[in-house]
Design an enzyme around this catalytic site. Sequence first.
Site, PDB file in Angstrom:
ATOM      1  N   TYR A 128     -16.249  14.187 -18.594  1.00 34.63           N
ATOM      2  CA  TYR A 128     -16.446  12.759 -18.340  1.00 34.63           C
ATOM      3  C   TYR A 128     -17.459  12.573 -17.204  1.00 34.63           C
ATOM      4  O   TYR A 128     -17.376  13.248 -16.171  1.00 34.63           O
ATOM      5  CB  TYR A 128     -15.100  12.105 -17.981  1.00 34.63           C
ATOM      6  CG  TYR A 128     -15.237  10.665 -17.601  1.00 34.63           C
ATOM      7  CD1 TYR A 128     -15.588   9.714 -18.556  1.00 34.63           C
ATOM      8  CD2 TYR A 128     -15.046  10.247 -16.296  1.00 34.63           C
ATOM      9  CE1 TYR A 128     -15.740   8.388 -18.208  1.00 34.63           C
ATOM     10  CE2 TYR A 128     -15.188   8.911 -15.942  1.00 34.63           C
ATOM     11  CZ  TYR A 128     -15.537   7.988 -16.902  1.00 34.63           C
ATOM     12  OH  TYR A 128     -15.693   6.677 -16.556  1.00 34.63           O
TER      13      TYR A 128
ATOM     14  N   ARG B 111       0.850  -1.210   0.000  1.00 28.59           N
ATOM     15  CA  ARG B 111       0.000   0.000   0.000  1.00 28.59           C
ATOM     16  C   ARG B 111       0.882   1.256   0.000  1.00 28.59           C
ATOM     17  O   ARG B 111       0.466   2.320  -0.429  1.00 28.59           O
ATOM     18  CB  ARG B 111      -0.975  -0.012   1.183  1.00 28.59           C
ATOM     19  CG  ARG B 111      -1.817   1.249   1.309  1.00 28.59           C
ATOM     20  CD  ARG B 111      -3.117   1.016   2.081  1.00 28.59           C
ATOM     21  NE  ARG B 111      -2.924   0.259   3.309  1.00 28.59           N
ATOM     22  CZ  ARG B 111      -2.447   0.758   4.455  1.00 28.59           C
ATOM     23  NH1 ARG B 111      -2.115   2.023   4.550  1.00 28.59           N
ATOM     24  NH2 ARG B 111      -2.295  -0.018   5.519  1.00 28.59           N
TER      25      ARG B 111
ATOM     26  N   ASP C  10      -7.259  16.458 -17.497  1.00 33.02           N
ATOM     27  CA  ASP C  10      -7.552  15.044 -17.727  1.00 33.02           C
ATOM     28  C   ASP C  10      -6.994  14.711 -19.114  1.00 33.02           C
ATOM     29  O   ASP C  10      -7.539  15.106 -20.134  1.00 33.02           O
ATOM     30  CB  ASP C  10      -9.072  14.806 -17.649  1.00 33.02           C
ATOM     31  CG  ASP C  10      -9.457  13.337 -17.905  1.00 33.02           C
ATOM     32  OD1 ASP C  10      -8.619  12.585 -18.435  1.00 33.02           O
ATOM     33  OD2 ASP C  10     -10.599  12.964 -17.574  1.00 33.02           O
TER      34      ASP C  10
ATOM     35  N   LYS D 130      -7.319   3.267 -20.340  1.00 37.37           N
ATOM     36  CA  LYS D 130      -7.595   3.501 -21.762  1.00 37.37           C
ATOM     37  C   LYS D 130      -6.306   3.344 -22.583  1.00 37.37           C
ATOM     38  O   LYS D 130      -5.759   2.268 -22.631  1.00 37.37           O
ATOM     39  CB  LYS D 130      -8.253   4.869 -21.922  1.00 37.37           C
ATOM     40  CG  LYS D 130      -9.362   5.159 -20.888  1.00 37.37           C
ATOM     41  CD  LYS D 130     -10.593   4.292 -21.069  1.00 37.37           C
ATOM     42  CE  LYS D 130     -11.568   4.407 -19.885  1.00 37.37           C
ATOM     43  NZ  LYS D 130     -12.034   5.758 -19.594  1.00 37.37           N
TER      44      LYS D 130
HETATM   45  C1  LIG Z   1     -12.556   6.382 -18.419  1.00 39.54           C
HETATM   46  C2  LIG Z   1     -12.289   7.808 -18.132  1.00 39.54           C
HETATM   47  C3  LIG Z   1     -12.078   8.242 -16.808  1.00 39.54           C
HETATM   48  C4  LIG Z   1     -12.208   7.328 -15.605  1.00 39.54           C
HETATM   49  O1  LIG Z   1     -11.208   6.382 -15.526  1.00 39.54           O
HETATM   50  P1  LIG Z   1     -11.361   4.933 -14.820  1.00 39.54           P
HETATM   51  O2  LIG Z   1     -10.063   4.273 -15.054  1.00 39.54           O
HETATM   52  O3  LIG Z   1     -12.521   4.239 -15.478  1.00 39.54           O
HETATM   53  O4  LIG Z   1     -11.643   5.184 -13.373  1.00 39.54           O
HETATM   54  C5  LIG Z   1     -11.788   9.572 -16.623  1.00 39.54           C
HETATM   55  N1  LIG Z   1     -11.708  10.449 -17.649  1.00 39.54           N
HETATM   56  C6  LIG Z   1     -11.911  10.070 -18.928  1.00 39.54           C
HETATM   57  C7  LIG Z   1     -11.809  11.073 -20.019  1.00 39.54           C
HETATM   58  C8  LIG Z   1     -12.205   8.740 -19.214  1.00 39.54           C
HETATM   59  O5  LIG Z   1     -12.446   8.368 -20.481  1.00 39.54           O
END
Ligand SMILES: *Cc1c(COP(=O)(O)O)cnc(C)c1O
Length: 397
Positions: free
Chosen positions: A110, A57, A183, A208
């Site tokens: 998002y 952790r 982001d 992603k």
């Molecule tokens: C999928 C996504 C998230 C969230 O991420 P997780 O790994 O699913 O928690 C945040 N911002 C964008 C633009 C995303 O496509």
Amino acid sequence: MPKPWGPTTTAIHAGRRFNPTRAVTTPIFQTSVFQLLENREGAEFAASVEPPAFYTRWGNPNQSEVEAVLAELEGAERALVTASGMAAFALVFEAFLKTGDHLVAPSAIYLGTEQLIRRWEAERDLKVTWVQNTLDQGEWEAAIRPETRLIWVETPSNPTLALTDLAAVAALGRKHGIRTVADNTFPSPIHTKPLDFGIDLSVASATKYLAGHSDVVAGVLAGREADVVACWHLSKIWGPTLDPMAAWLLHRGLKTLALRVRRSSDNAQALAQWLLWQPHVARVDYPGLPTHPGHVVAARQMDKGFGGMVCFELAAGLLAGQRFCEALEVITRGVSLGGVESLIQHPASMSHLKTAPEVKARLGITDGLLRFSVGIEDQPDLIADLEKGFQAAAGAR
Ligand SMILES: *Cc1c(COP(=O)(O)O)cnc(C)c1O
């Protein structure tokens, strides 16, 4: 370190110092705890930031290795990986906002980030100004208040692919002493490094493009040492720790990040141009098209391509959108994005079926809108599949 390396050399080699073995591929340190060589070592580790051999952790060689790579790719002093993208975002909110603060964020954002913000609004008295047109710098400026503590941007945004001028927003933040966060999930550091434009923290869903194979959920935040360490302290307390196996998978995915992302973007650019000429398509949104309202900004701050996300609208609306998705064989129906496989989403009948019409209008979600995450498959196969979709949709009129 011999720098600067390109992104692929970086992804393969930048974390090598965290592999204490002779194995060329770092083993998976699937352990919760590490043996202490002497008592004093326990005391030292307990007082240090992210010891890689103490308790998972707090830190683990697989986490440290992939963090070194991600920091280098983002041009950041330090990075922290988390159990999901949303976990990273929640840590940033907790570290840099307190009750009653003011936040500026884009209105098309998002969904998970919007829900995080709404929760803070309801429970922590967070004040929020939503920016409608992210290309209008005047709107960002007008949103600033004396109690503004954070400016959040997402570019290109999910799901509408709206652009935000990172350098302009970063300068606005600096002028007022406000932390800026981007982001960076959609462009990945291959196309955009927000820190290069003066943004303070780059955050992303590593689920992603970064991991890239739709086989792991992970998140990352990268920025200045002090900011990332502040988030690490919270991660240590709350425990959204990335499992060693997931960290290892993320690192393996990163080794081909540049290859995958450029192939996806090349496919997306070609398909966006092809879609423009299809008779049943009312609109194509892609930052790489000169007709896209954010194209000039995208061309300035995106390198080597415009990403793998394409949105297009079927003129015949809801039923056509549904039939289109059902006819596809290669392109898979699914809500995520950024993997090697192409995925398609029809928000009006899937993710946003229960969303109120006025909210959909604000988010730019129309009945015939399809969100297409273009994978790395061969272009002719993708085009043949889309043609099947158009044939099925034509019958929906
Ligand atoms: C999928 C996504 C998230 C969230 O991420 P997780 O790994 O699913 O928690 C945040 N911002 C964008 C633009 C995303 O496509």
